[in-house]
Design a protein around this motif. Structure first.
Motif, PDB file in Angstrom:
ATOM      1  N   GLN A 197       0.822  -1.129  -0.083  1.00 30.56           N
ATOM      2  CA  GLN A 197       0.077   0.010  -0.048  1.00 30.56           C
ATOM      3  C   GLN A 197       0.895   1.187  -0.020  1.00 30.56           C
ATOM      4  O   GLN A 197       0.540   2.203  -0.726  1.00 30.56           O
ATOM      5  CB  GLN A 197      -0.941   0.043   1.123  1.00 30.56           C
ATOM      6  CG  GLN A 197      -2.013  -1.228   0.909  1.00 30.56           C
ATOM      7  CD  GLN A 197      -2.856  -1.277   2.330  1.00 30.56           C
ATOM      8  OE1 GLN A 197      -2.266  -1.119   3.390  1.00 30.56           O
ATOM      9  NE2 GLN A 197      -4.226  -1.452   2.164  1.00 30.56           N
ATOM     10  N   ILE A 198       1.929   1.226   0.773  1.00 31.91           N
ATOM     11  CA  ILE A 198       2.897   2.309   0.849  1.00 31.91           C
ATOM     12  C   ILE A 198       3.629   2.541  -0.737  1.00 31.91           C
ATOM     13  O   ILE A 198       3.398   3.872  -1.171  1.00 31.91           O
ATOM     14  CB  ILE A 198       3.808   2.063   1.973  1.00 31.91           C
ATOM     15  CG1 ILE A 198       3.524   2.032   3.215  1.00 31.91           C
ATOM     16  CG2 ILE A 198       5.099   3.396   1.740  1.00 31.91           C
ATOM     17  CD1 ILE A 198       4.547   1.568   4.196  1.00 31.91           C
ATOM     18  N   LEU A 199       3.933   1.563  -1.228  1.00 33.01           N
ATOM     19  CA  LEU A 199       4.396   1.978  -2.597  1.00 33.01           C
ATOM     20  C   LEU A 199       3.527   2.238  -3.591  1.00 33.01           C
ATOM     21  O   LEU A 199       3.729   3.204  -4.571  1.00 33.01           O
ATOM     22  CB  LEU A 199       4.919   0.297  -2.969  1.00 33.01           C
ATOM     23  CG  LEU A 199       5.844   0.173  -4.265  1.00 33.01           C
ATOM     24  CD1 LEU A 199       7.005   1.240  -4.119  1.00 33.01           C
ATOM     25  CD2 LEU A 199       6.536  -1.032  -4.616  1.00 33.01           C
ATOM     26  N   GLU A 200       2.192   1.729  -3.579  1.00 31.47           N
ATOM     27  CA  GLU A 200       1.087   2.058  -4.506  1.00 31.47           C
ATOM     28  C   GLU A 200       0.783   3.513  -4.253  1.00 31.47           C
ATOM     29  O   GLU A 200       0.561   4.577  -5.062  1.00 31.47           O
ATOM     30  CB  GLU A 200       0.032   1.180  -4.270  1.00 31.47           C
ATOM     31  CG  GLU A 200      -1.160   1.661  -5.046  1.00 31.47           C
ATOM     32  CD  GLU A 200      -0.853   1.420  -6.778  1.00 31.47           C
ATOM     33  OE1 GLU A 200      -1.670   2.013  -7.525  1.00 31.47           O
ATOM     34  OE2 GLU A 200      -0.098   0.451  -6.921  1.00 31.47           O
ATOM     35  N   ASP A 201       0.719   3.961  -3.066  1.00 31.48           N
ATOM     36  CA  ASP A 201       0.480   5.558  -2.655  1.00 31.48           C
ATOM     37  C   ASP A 201       1.733   6.546  -3.128  1.00 31.48           C
ATOM     38  O   ASP A 201       1.255   7.581  -3.629  1.00 31.48           O
ATOM     39  CB  ASP A 201       0.373   5.535  -1.147  1.00 31.48           C
ATOM     40  CG  ASP A 201      -0.002   6.971  -0.601  1.00 31.48           C
ATOM     41  OD1 ASP A 201      -0.851   7.461  -0.999  1.00 31.48           O
ATOM     42  OD2 ASP A 201       0.629   7.692  -0.093  1.00 31.48           O
ATOM     43  N   LYS A 229       0.935   6.718  -7.012  1.00 32.51           N
ATOM     44  CA  LYS A 229      -0.298   7.623  -6.890  1.00 32.51           C
ATOM     45  C   LYS A 229       0.183   9.128  -6.834  1.00 32.51           C
ATOM     46  O   LYS A 229      -0.491  10.093  -7.542  1.00 32.51           O
ATOM     47  CB  LYS A 229      -1.390   7.157  -6.266  1.00 32.51           C
ATOM     48  CG  LYS A 229      -2.210   5.992  -6.408  1.00 32.51           C
ATOM     49  CD  LYS A 229      -3.267   5.813  -5.306  1.00 32.51           C
ATOM     50  CE  LYS A 229      -3.819   4.538  -5.727  1.00 32.51           C
ATOM     51  NZ  LYS A 229      -4.790   4.267  -4.847  1.00 32.51           N
ATOM     52  N   ARG A 230       0.937   9.414  -6.013  1.00 29.32           N
ATOM     53  CA  ARG A 230       1.570  10.816  -5.799  1.00 29.32           C
ATOM     54  C   ARG A 230       2.422  11.151  -6.885  1.00 29.32           C
ATOM     55  O   ARG A 230       2.850  12.268  -6.814  1.00 29.32           O
ATOM     56  CB  ARG A 230       2.100  10.798  -4.556  1.00 29.32           C
ATOM     57  CG  ARG A 230       1.314  10.684  -3.294  1.00 29.32           C
ATOM     58  CD  ARG A 230       1.740  11.270  -1.831  1.00 29.32           C
ATOM     59  NE  ARG A 230       3.110  10.752  -1.733  1.00 29.32           N
ATOM     60  CZ  ARG A 230       3.572   9.795  -1.016  1.00 29.32           C
ATOM     61  NH1 ARG A 230       2.715   9.108  -0.377  1.00 29.32           N
ATOM     62  NH2 ARG A 230       4.725   9.380  -0.827  1.00 29.32           N
ATOM     63  N   GLY A 231       2.857  10.445  -7.756  1.00 25.78           N
ATOM     64  CA  GLY A 231       3.602  10.878  -8.934  1.00 25.78           C
ATOM     65  C   GLY A 231       4.960  11.005  -8.597  1.00 25.78           C
ATOM     66  O   GLY A 231       5.707  11.893  -8.897  1.00 25.78           O
ATOM     67  N   THR A 232       5.552   9.890  -7.924  1.00 27.87           N
ATOM     68  CA  THR A 232       6.899   9.801  -7.587  1.00 27.87           C
ATOM     69  C   THR A 232       7.481   9.719  -8.807  1.00 27.87           C
ATOM     70  O   THR A 232       7.494   9.153  -9.521  1.00 27.87           O
ATOM     71  CB  THR A 232       7.238   8.702  -6.697  1.00 27.87           C
ATOM     72  OG1 THR A 232       6.493   8.636  -5.567  1.00 27.87           O
ATOM     73  CG2 THR A 232       8.748   8.694  -6.376  1.00 27.87           C
ATOM     74  N   LYS A 233       8.712  10.888  -8.619  1.00 26.23           N
ATOM     75  CA  LYS A 233       9.718  10.795  -9.958  1.00 26.23           C
ATOM     76  C   LYS A 233      10.306   9.397 -10.240  1.00 26.23           C
ATOM     77  O   LYS A 233      10.768   8.756  -9.358  1.00 26.23           O
ATOM     78  CB  LYS A 233      10.901  11.790  -9.855  1.00 26.23           C
ATOM     79  CG  LYS A 233      10.317  13.163  -9.626  1.00 26.23           C
ATOM     80  CD  LYS A 233      11.370  14.341  -9.226  1.00 26.23           C
ATOM     81  CE  LYS A 233      11.816  14.223  -7.982  1.00 26.23           C
ATOM     82  NZ  LYS A 233      12.750  15.056  -7.661  1.00 26.23           N
TER      83      LYS A 233
END
Length: 228
Positions: free
Chosen positions: A214-218, A221-225
């Protein structure tokens, strides 16, 4: 002439063994080999140089304070044993922490019977270039504990993250890169002793627990570079 050749060969073999390190205790149950000129920083020194709630629990520096080596232990406990998921999370965190990141190594290695995520990289932030060597391990995850179900935490007060971090300016990388590697290879962790040395923390429960996935998916979603 033979004596000269013998002496030269002996000196070569001695130098090939790598840098001479002295064993130091970071906390109970965790030791690392370091150059003899590395000294432990006081709590005030750590607070001044690393003014953060995540300040290292143990920090060493060389005599001229151009190189730092520290250990962080997470306050919270990790809810799983999957190092690959953890590797992706820290990759994104590292990339987002600097203007530019250039990875030298990024993999999972075994050191003295314990698996670690390894990140070795150069960074640029605000025109400052740095060299980093980082190892991350889940305290309960040893070779014998790798098959433990992720909802069960053993031993008591385990599953904190151990984060070892070596840092120096890129100008000193050539000198200290082999030393950093030798230091990391010297790490020894006694799980039981280290767990007993950590202040008690509540065991995460399955209900309502944010999983690594869930942390990785979040983060996605936040558009991590997506830098490499």
């Amino acid at each position: 002439m033979k004596n000269i050749v013998f002496i030269c060969l002996a000196l070569f073999l001695m130098s090939a063994r790598g840098p001479k390190l002295v064993t130091q205790k970071m906390v109970d149950g965790i030791t690392v080999g370091m150059p003899k000129d590395f000294t432990q920083m006081s709590d005030d020194d750590i607070a001044n140089k690393y003014p953060s709630t995540k300040k290292p629990v143990s920090m060493y520096t060389n005599l001229d304070r151009t190189v730092d080596f520290g250990l962080n232990i997470s306050k919270s406990r990790w809810g799983g044993l999957d190092l690959n998921i953890l590797k992706g999370i820290f990759h994104a965190t590292i990339v987002d922490s600097y203007d530019t990141v250039m990875f030298i190594q990024e993999d999972i290695v075994s050191i003295n019977g314990r698996p670690y995520i390894r990140y070795e990289y150069n960074s640029i932030f605000d025109n400052t270039q740095g060299y980093h060597y980082m190892l991350i391990s889940i305290l309960a995850k040893t070779v014998g504990e790798a098959e433990v179900d992720k909802e069960k935490l053993a031993p008591d007060n385990a599953n904190h993250l151990l984060i070892f971090n070596f840092y120096c300016s890129k100008a000193f990388q050539e000198k200290y890169q082999p030393i950093a590697g030798a230091m990391m290879q010297s790490i020894h962790v006694n799980t039981k002793q280290a767990c007993n040395a950590i202040p008690s923390a509540e065991k995460p429960v399955v209900k309502g627990l944010v999983t690594p996935e869930q942390i990785l998916e979040d983060q996605k979603k936040r558009g991590t570079k997506n830098k490499k």
